[in-house]
Design a protein around this motif. Structure first.
Motif, PDB file in Angstrom:
ATOM      1  N   CYS A 116      24.648 -33.394  36.405  1.00 20.13           N
ATOM      2  CA  CYS A 116      24.842 -32.545  37.370  1.00 20.13           C
ATOM      3  C   CYS A 116      24.145 -33.094  38.633  1.00 20.13           C
ATOM      4  N   ALA A 117      22.784 -33.346  38.657  1.00 14.46           N
ATOM      5  CA  ALA A 117      21.976 -33.650  39.697  1.00 14.46           C
ATOM      6  C   ALA A 117      22.491 -35.147  40.161  1.00 14.46           C
ATOM      7  N   VAL A 118      22.948 -35.869  39.371  1.00 20.57           N
ATOM      8  CA  VAL A 118      23.623 -37.308  39.925  1.00 20.57           C
ATOM      9  C   VAL A 118      24.850 -36.863  40.401  1.00 20.57           C
ATOM     10  N   LEU A 119      25.821 -35.924  39.924  1.00 16.21           N
ATOM     11  CA  LEU A 119      26.912 -35.728  40.539  1.00 16.21           C
ATOM     12  C   LEU A 119      26.699 -35.123  42.115  1.00 16.21           C
ATOM     13  N   MET A 120      25.754 -34.487  42.277  1.00  9.24           N
ATOM     14  CA  MET A 120      25.523 -33.804  43.552  1.00  9.24           C
ATOM     15  C   MET A 120      25.043 -34.634  44.465  1.00  9.24           C
ATOM     16  N   LEU A 121      24.539 -35.791  44.182  1.00 10.06           N
ATOM     17  CA  LEU A 121      24.197 -37.037  45.081  1.00 10.06           C
ATOM     18  C   LEU A 121      25.249 -38.040  45.310  1.00 10.06           C
ATOM     19  N   VAL A 122      26.211 -37.808  44.720  1.00  7.28           N
ATOM     20  CA  VAL A 122      27.611 -38.758  44.983  1.00  7.28           C
ATOM     21  C   VAL A 122      28.172 -38.309  46.328  1.00  7.28           C
ATOM     22  N   PRO A 123      28.368 -39.327  47.141  1.00 12.58           N
ATOM     23  CA  PRO A 123      28.962 -38.962  48.728  1.00 12.58           C
ATOM     24  C   PRO A 123      30.285 -38.154  48.523  1.00 12.58           C
ATOM     25  N   GLY A 124      30.858 -37.471  49.370  1.00 11.50           N
ATOM     26  CA  GLY A 124      31.949 -36.716  49.346  1.00 11.50           C
ATOM     27  C   GLY A 124      32.012 -35.226  49.866  1.00 11.50           C
ATOM     28  N   PRO A 125      33.025 -34.773  50.018  1.00 12.03           N
ATOM     29  CA  PRO A 125      32.955 -33.317  50.453  1.00 12.03           C
ATOM     30  C   PRO A 125      32.268 -32.332  49.410  1.00 12.03           C
ATOM     31  N   LEU A 126      31.545 -31.310  49.955  1.00 16.42           N
ATOM     32  CA  LEU A 126      30.908 -30.496  48.970  1.00 16.42           C
ATOM     33  C   LEU A 126      31.679 -29.788  47.952  1.00 16.42           C
ATOM     34  N   ARG A 146      32.712 -31.979  45.018  1.00 17.20           N
ATOM     35  CA  ARG A 146      31.460 -32.203  44.166  1.00 17.20           C
ATOM     36  C   ARG A 146      31.164 -30.849  43.328  1.00 17.20           C
ATOM     37  N   LEU A 147      31.395 -29.692  44.103  1.00 19.72           N
ATOM     38  CA  LEU A 147      30.984 -28.435  43.142  1.00 19.72           C
ATOM     39  C   LEU A 147      32.266 -28.261  42.125  1.00 19.72           C
ATOM     40  N   SER A 148      33.479 -28.366  42.655  1.00 20.83           N
ATOM     41  CA  SER A 148      34.326 -28.053  41.597  1.00 20.83           C
ATOM     42  C   SER A 148      34.156 -29.314  40.419  1.00 20.83           C
ATOM     43  N   SER A 149      33.943 -30.332  40.822  1.00 18.56           N
ATOM     44  CA  SER A 149      33.776 -31.415  39.650  1.00 18.56           C
ATOM     45  C   SER A 149      32.456 -30.828  38.843  1.00 18.56           C
ATOM     46  N   LEU A 150      31.618 -30.404  39.359  1.00 16.98           N
ATOM     47  CA  LEU A 150      30.458 -30.005  38.778  1.00 16.98           C
ATOM     48  C   LEU A 150      30.704 -28.765  37.674  1.00 16.98           C
ATOM     49  N   THR A 151      31.371 -27.820  38.392  1.00  8.86           N
ATOM     50  CA  THR A 151      31.814 -26.744  37.466  1.00  8.86           C
ATOM     51  C   THR A 151      32.694 -26.910  36.268  1.00  8.86           C
ATOM     52  N   LEU A 152      33.729 -27.788  36.534  1.00  4.43           N
ATOM     53  CA  LEU A 152      34.476 -28.338  35.751  1.00  4.43           C
ATOM     54  C   LEU A 152      33.874 -29.132  34.305  1.00  4.43           C
ATOM     55  N   GLY A 153      32.852 -29.920  34.918  1.00  4.30           N
ATOM     56  CA  GLY A 153      32.115 -30.692  34.020  1.00  4.30           C
ATOM     57  C   GLY A 153      31.541 -30.147  33.085  1.00  4.30           C
TER      58      GLY A 153
END
Length: 134
Positions: A59-69, A72-79
C-alpha cells in the motif's frame, strides 16, 4: 500426584511480531503464545491484523506511484479487499501451518478452536446443545 505448572506464555517483541506476521518462526519460548494466537476467541481479528501488516508495504509503494490520487486510492482499496479476501479464505490453513511450524502436531489448532467453541456453547446453553444447522 504432583503436576508441573504450565509454561508461561512469552509474547514476542514488536520486531518479532512483524517477522511472525510475515510468516517467520518465533523462538521456541513463544510457541505457547503462537498456539494462543491462532486459537483464542479473537483469532480471526488477529489474523486480519497480520494480513493488513503484510499488505502495508504494498500500500505504501502504491501511494508513491505517480498519478491521480483517486486512481491510487481506488487501486489501494481494491488491492486490500482482494488481499483480505484471499487471506480470509485460507485463514484456518494459515493458522494450522503457524502452529505446525512452532512444533505442534497437525490438527491441534483446529481441534483447540473446536474444543473452545464447544466449551463456550456448553457454558451458554448447557451440555449436549447443538444448533439445528450442524
Amino acid at each position: 500426584m504432583a503436576t508441573t505448572p504450565p509454561a508461561p506464555r512469552t509474547r514476542p517483541n514488536p520486531a518479532q511480531w512483524v517477522w511472525y506476521a510475515f510468516g517467520g518462526k518465533l523462538p521456541d519460548r513463544c510457541a505457547e503464545w503462537v498456539l494462543h494466537d491462532v486459537t483464542c476467541r479473537t483469532w480471526v481479528l488477529r489474523h486480519i491484523a497480520r494480513a493488513l501488516t503484510q499488505l502495508a508495504p504494498f500500500c505504501a509503494v502504491l501511494m508513491l506511484v505517480p498519478g491521480p490520487l483517486s486512481i491510487r486510492l481506488s487501486s489501494l482499496t481494491l488491492g486490500v479487499l482482494v488481499g483480505l479476501f484471499y487471506s480470509l479464505c485460507y485463514m484456518g490453513e494459515t493458522g494450522e501451518h503457524r502452529a505446525i511450524k512452532h512444533g505442534f502436531p497437525p490438527g491441534v489448532a483446529r481441534d483447540t478452536r473446536a474444543m473452545r467453541r464447544d466449551l463456550d456453547r456448553a457454558n451458554k446453553h448447557g451440555v449436549g446443545y447443538r444448533p439445528w444447522w450442524e
